[in-house]
Structures are given as C-alpha cells and as structure tokens.
Design an enzyme around this catalytic site. Structure first.
Site, PDB file in Angstrom:
ATOM      1  N   HIS A   1       0.877  -1.194   0.000  1.00  0.00           N
ATOM      2  CA  HIS A   1       0.000   0.000   0.000  1.00  0.00           C
ATOM      3  C   HIS A   1       0.903   1.229   0.000  1.00  0.00           C
ATOM      4  O   HIS A   1       1.527   1.552   1.012  1.00  0.00           O
ATOM      5  CB  HIS A   1      -0.902   0.010   1.243  1.00  0.00           C
ATOM      6  CG  HIS A   1      -1.819   1.195   1.320  1.00  0.00           C
ATOM      7  ND1 HIS A   1      -3.129   1.089   1.725  1.00  0.00           N
ATOM      8  CD2 HIS A   1      -1.638   2.508   1.064  1.00  0.00           C
ATOM      9  CE1 HIS A   1      -3.704   2.280   1.715  1.00  0.00           C
ATOM     10  NE2 HIS A   1      -2.802   3.168   1.313  1.00  0.00           N
TER      11      HIS A   1
ATOM     12  N   HIS B   1       1.475   5.402  -1.672  1.00  0.00           N
ATOM     13  CA  HIS B   1       1.067   6.576  -2.450  1.00  0.00           C
ATOM     14  C   HIS B   1       2.292   7.191  -3.095  1.00  0.00           C
ATOM     15  O   HIS B   1       3.232   7.585  -2.389  1.00  0.00           O
ATOM     16  CB  HIS B   1       0.395   7.618  -1.551  1.00  0.00           C
ATOM     17  CG  HIS B   1      -0.853   7.104  -0.904  1.00  0.00           C
ATOM     18  ND1 HIS B   1      -2.099   7.210  -1.487  1.00  0.00           N
ATOM     19  CD2 HIS B   1      -1.045   6.439   0.265  1.00  0.00           C
ATOM     20  CE1 HIS B   1      -3.000   6.642  -0.706  1.00  0.00           C
ATOM     21  NE2 HIS B   1      -2.390   6.166   0.373  1.00  0.00           N
TER      22      HIS B   1
ATOM     23  N   LYS C   1      -9.300  -0.579  -5.695  1.00  0.00           N
ATOM     24  CA  LYS C   1      -9.339   0.083  -4.393  1.00  0.00           C
ATOM     25  C   LYS C   1     -10.713   0.658  -4.105  1.00  0.00           C
ATOM     26  O   LYS C   1     -11.257   1.407  -4.902  1.00  0.00           O
ATOM     27  CB  LYS C   1      -8.301   1.212  -4.395  1.00  0.00           C
ATOM     28  CG  LYS C   1      -8.326   2.094  -3.170  1.00  0.00           C
ATOM     29  CD  LYS C   1      -7.739   1.409  -1.962  1.00  0.00           C
ATOM     30  CE  LYS C   1      -7.911   2.265  -0.709  1.00  0.00           C
ATOM     31  NZ  LYS C   1      -6.674   2.460   0.023  1.00  0.00           N
TER      32      LYS C   1
ATOM     33  N   HIS D   1     -10.275   0.722   2.026  1.00  0.00           N
ATOM     34  CA  HIS D   1     -10.070   1.714   3.087  1.00  0.00           C
ATOM     35  C   HIS D   1     -11.240   1.548   4.037  1.00  0.00           C
ATOM     36  O   HIS D   1     -12.360   1.973   3.747  1.00  0.00           O
ATOM     37  CB  HIS D   1     -10.009   3.142   2.517  1.00  0.00           C
ATOM     38  CG  HIS D   1      -9.735   4.160   3.584  1.00  0.00           C
ATOM     39  ND1 HIS D   1      -8.524   4.806   3.712  1.00  0.00           N
ATOM     40  CD2 HIS D   1     -10.493   4.603   4.619  1.00  0.00           C
ATOM     41  CE1 HIS D   1      -8.559   5.609   4.766  1.00  0.00           C
ATOM     42  NE2 HIS D   1      -9.743   5.503   5.337  1.00  0.00           N
TER      43      HIS D   1
ATOM     44  N   HIS E   1      -4.302  -0.913   6.099  1.00  0.00           N
ATOM     45  CA  HIS E   1      -3.853  -0.099   7.243  1.00  0.00           C
ATOM     46  C   HIS E   1      -4.733  -0.306   8.484  1.00  0.00           C
ATOM     47  O   HIS E   1      -5.373   0.615   8.980  1.00  0.00           O
ATOM     48  CB  HIS E   1      -3.719   1.385   6.896  1.00  0.00           C
ATOM     49  CG  HIS E   1      -4.799   1.953   6.005  1.00  0.00           C
ATOM     50  ND1 HIS E   1      -6.134   1.791   6.242  1.00  0.00           N
ATOM     51  CD2 HIS E   1      -4.719   2.691   4.879  1.00  0.00           C
ATOM     52  CE1 HIS E   1      -6.814   2.416   5.310  1.00  0.00           C
ATOM     53  NE2 HIS E   1      -5.986   2.963   4.466  1.00  0.00           N
TER      54      HIS E   1
ATOM     55  N   ASP F   1       1.525   2.543   3.507  1.00  0.00           N
ATOM     56  CA  ASP F   1       0.656   3.717   3.370  1.00  0.00           C
ATOM     57  C   ASP F   1       1.481   4.993   3.439  1.00  0.00           C
ATOM     58  O   ASP F   1       1.008   6.021   3.938  1.00  0.00           O
ATOM     59  CB  ASP F   1      -0.459   3.710   4.431  1.00  0.00           C
ATOM     60  CG  ASP F   1      -1.565   4.705   4.103  1.00  0.00           C
ATOM     61  OD1 ASP F   1      -1.604   5.208   2.968  1.00  0.00           O
ATOM     62  OD2 ASP F   1      -2.377   4.994   5.007  1.00  0.00           O
TER      63      ASP F   1
HETATM   64  C1  NCD Z   1      -3.652   8.872   2.290  1.00  0.00           C
HETATM   65  C2  NCD Z   1      -3.275   9.935   1.272  1.00  0.00           C
HETATM   66  O1  NCD Z   1      -2.722  10.960   1.665  1.00  0.00           O
HETATM   67  O2  NCD Z   1      -3.496   9.734   0.068  1.00  0.00           O
HETATM   68  N1  NCD Z   1      -3.636   9.467   3.595  1.00  0.00           N
HETATM   69  C3  NCD Z   1      -3.483   8.816   4.774  1.00  0.00           C
HETATM   70  O3  NCD Z   1      -3.604   9.453   5.819  1.00  0.00           O
HETATM   71  N2  NCD Z   1      -3.222   7.542   4.821  1.00  0.00           N
HETATM   72  C4  NCD Z   1      -4.964   8.289   1.936  1.00  0.00           C
HETATM   73  C5  NCD Z   1      -5.277   7.037   2.704  1.00  0.00           C
HETATM   74  O4  NCD Z   1      -4.664   5.995   2.482  1.00  0.00           O
HETATM   75  O5  NCD Z   1      -6.164   7.101   3.562  1.00  0.00           O
HETATM   76 ZN    ZN Z   2      -3.259   5.068   1.807  1.00  0.00          ZN
END
Ligand code: NCD
Ligand code: ZN
Length: 346
Positions: free
Chosen positions: A14, A16, A100, A137, A175, A248
């Site tokens: 996971h 970003h 997702k 999520h 998460h 995450d």
């Molecule tokens: C994530 C994001 O910033 O894209 N933020 C987070 O707090 N984890 C989005 C997510 O996974 O909830």
């Molecule tokens: Zn995330």
C-alpha cells in the site's frame, strides 16, 4: 546479538506515489529497497479506468531511477460508474493487481469513491469471478460516528455484510489500526488479509496530541489508543500469514500538513525498513521480519516472493534526512522518535 539480517527483498502492499514533481522525488525512496509496491490510485483526478492506469504506469516508469528493478503494481479506483468489463480487461492484460474501495469522503482524494456499496456489486462480483482482489479503506464516513470508531463500525456495517454477500471476493483490509480489525481478519475463513503500516506500529493517539498537535503524525485511519498499537505490533511480529506490510507512505508537502486544516498522511518510504527492523528487534522477532515484509504479501496475491535479497546491518544510529525536497516543496520524513540502528546495506 545478531547484527546482520538477510531477507527476501520486501514489497510494499500500500503506497502513495502521487504524480509530477512529488512522484519524481518520492519514487526513488521506495524503489531503492522495495521490489514491488501496490500503487494507490487516489490522484486528482483518480485512476479509474484501465487507460488511466496504463498512463499512470508510464509516468511512474519514466520517473524511475536508471537501472531500477522496481515494479509498480497498479490499482483502479472504484467508482459507482466503474465498468466491470474495463476492470476485467485490465486484470486479464496484467495491467492491474487490485481495485481500491474508498468510501466517499473517508480520506484524501476520496470524493469520487463509493457512497452506496450496492451500486458497485456487479464490479465486485466480476472481481470475485476472475480472482482480482479488493483493497479496502475501512472507515465509515457517517458524521455521527466518532473518528476513533470509524474502522470498527465499518467492519460491522460494510465489510462483514459485503464478505457475506460475495464470499469468494478476496479482500485486503488496509492499514488496520484496531484490535477489532485484527480480530476480524483472524476470524475470517479465508480470502481476507490485512496490511499494517510502519507508523501505526510506532505511534498512538497521544503522539499526535500530547504536548502540542503534531501534524506529521496525522494520518487516516487516525492512530488509536496504546492497546491497539500493542495489538498491531503483536500481529505484525507474529508471522501470521494474513498480515503483511503496507506502509501507506503518503507524502504531502509541508505547507499542506502544517496548516489550519492539514492533510492526512505519514511519509515513511525513506526509513520504513529501518524503523520496522527496530520494532521487530525490540519485540524479539527479527526472525519474523521476512514473513511480514517479504513473504506474506506475495502469498496473498498469488505472486512469488522477490528472487533477490536485501541485507540489513546493525550499527551506530542511521542518519535520515528530516525532509525530502520535491519541486513542489519539502515533504517531512516520519520521525519515529527513537534512534534507528538498522541500515540497508548497499
Ligand atoms: C492517504 C493519502 O494521503 O493519500 N492518507 C493517509 O492518511 N493515509 C490516503 C489514505 O490511504 O487514507
Ligand atoms: Zn493510503
């Protein structure tokens, strides 16, 4: 005491990566040590169709450091208008590894997510048929539900009914931040896995709020009470194949974190493995780090572990940059609050 540790190259289930200048700055932080990562589709606009995913994959590949062996595993952002045929084609061609589910409004860039789960039923049924996993999520967005309870309530109101309705659908509860989430995954007959982040093994809600508000510890799902953090550490270090690493890591430039209404996300890509090794060492579980970081994830996804290994060595505290510079501004690196002794040998 053990001072070197060799494991199959880890993956991040996971992650970003964003786009543009931030993508170019943060991608090397993950690509350095991880073999693969499930790349989240919550861009603006989101990665909804196979064509969107193919274009994003090209941009990620173009941003990879020369000679990198890193493989991005793409995902599609489920919307109420997602076409099951498009999803199936993206899966058949090997373009996407998961879909997702963001409940609309649950987190960063989730406005286009799902309001009514019944409206995506045909897509989910198709995914169950073809064996394409759903990453979830797991938080309700009902304003009447306290933010610290949103994960537990999601299990009862959404996840459990969904899994009963479509038992063949493979689901990753992402998460996980509560004992409730861990217990739910443990009790499931099959086909349910859970990712755990690095930061939720380290911080509880006090870290966020005691002695001043610490925006760089604000993420979603928000960190919970200490008893939950301890349960997460026990699960991650247990070797239980249902739990695996999903950092995450969620970069936001400092200007968007250190403000009156700051974005959610902890950026851990830079020091994730050093922090993890420290946690596993303290828990007396270094021998189970490989299961959590490198073996359980691929097994859930039906993939082979990475063929190569990394070696961690223990020594004097490792220095990490406090922030990574991007063309859009600095991104602060997660501060675990304790020294890190394990470094990845290169
Ligand atoms: C994530 C994001 O910033 O894209 N933020 C987070 O707090 N984890 C989005 C997510 O996974 O909830
Ligand atoms: Zn995330």
């Amino acid at each position: 005491m053990t001072d070197t540790l060799t494991l199959r190259r880890p993956d991040d289930w996971h992650l970003h990566l964003r786009d543009g200048a931030v993508l170019r700055a943060v991608l090397p932080e993950t690509a350095r040590d991880f073999g693969r990562a499930i790349v989240m589709p919550n861009l603006v606009p989101p990665v909804v169709t196979a064509a969107d995913a193919a274009a994003y994959l090209d941009r990620i590949r173009a941003a990879l450091p020369e000679g990198s062996g890193f493989t991005p595993l793409m995902t599609l952002y489920l919307t109420e208008t997602t076409d099951p045929d498009d999803v199936a084609a993206a899966h058949a061609s090997g373009l996407v590894t998961a879909v997702k589910l963001y409940p609309a409004g649950a987190t960063t860039n989730s406005q286009s997510g799902v309001r009514d789960i019944d409206r995506v039923r045909p897509v989910l049924e198709r995914m169950a048929e073809i064996g394409l996993p759903l990453c979830v999520h797991g938080e309700v967005t009902d304003p009447a539900v306290d933010i610290f309870d949103r994960e537990a309530v999601f299990i009862d109101r959404v996840l459990d009914p969904l899994r009963r309705a479509i038992p063949e659908l493979r689901v990753v509860m992402e998460h996980i931040t509560t004992k409730n989430g861990l217990d739910y995954v443990r009790a499931a007959p099959a086909g349910l896995g859970g990712t755990i982040t690095v930061h939720h093994l380290v911080i509880n809600r006090n870290h966020l709020l005691v002695g001043g508000i610490r925006p760089h510890y604000y993420c979603l799902p928000v960190a919970k009470r200490e008893e939950h953090r301890l349960a997460l550490r026990a699960a991650a270090t247990s070797g239980d194949p249902r739990f695996f690493l999903g950092t995450d890591s969620a970069p936001h430039v400092d200007a968007l974190k250190e403000t009156a209404c700051g974005c959610a996300g902890c950026f851990t890509a830079t020091n994730a493995l050093s922090v993890l090794a420290e946690v596993f060492e303290v828990e007396g579980a270094l021998d189970r780090l490989e299961a959590f970081a490198s073996l359980n994830g691929p097994a859930f996804y039906g993939l082979a572990p990475n063929p190569d290994t990394i070696t961690l060595t223990r020594g004097a505290p490792v220095e990490y940059p406090a922030r990574i510079d991007t063309g859009d501004g600095p991104v602060t690196v997660f501060d675990p609050g304790f020294p890190l002794h394990w470094r990845v040998a290169r």
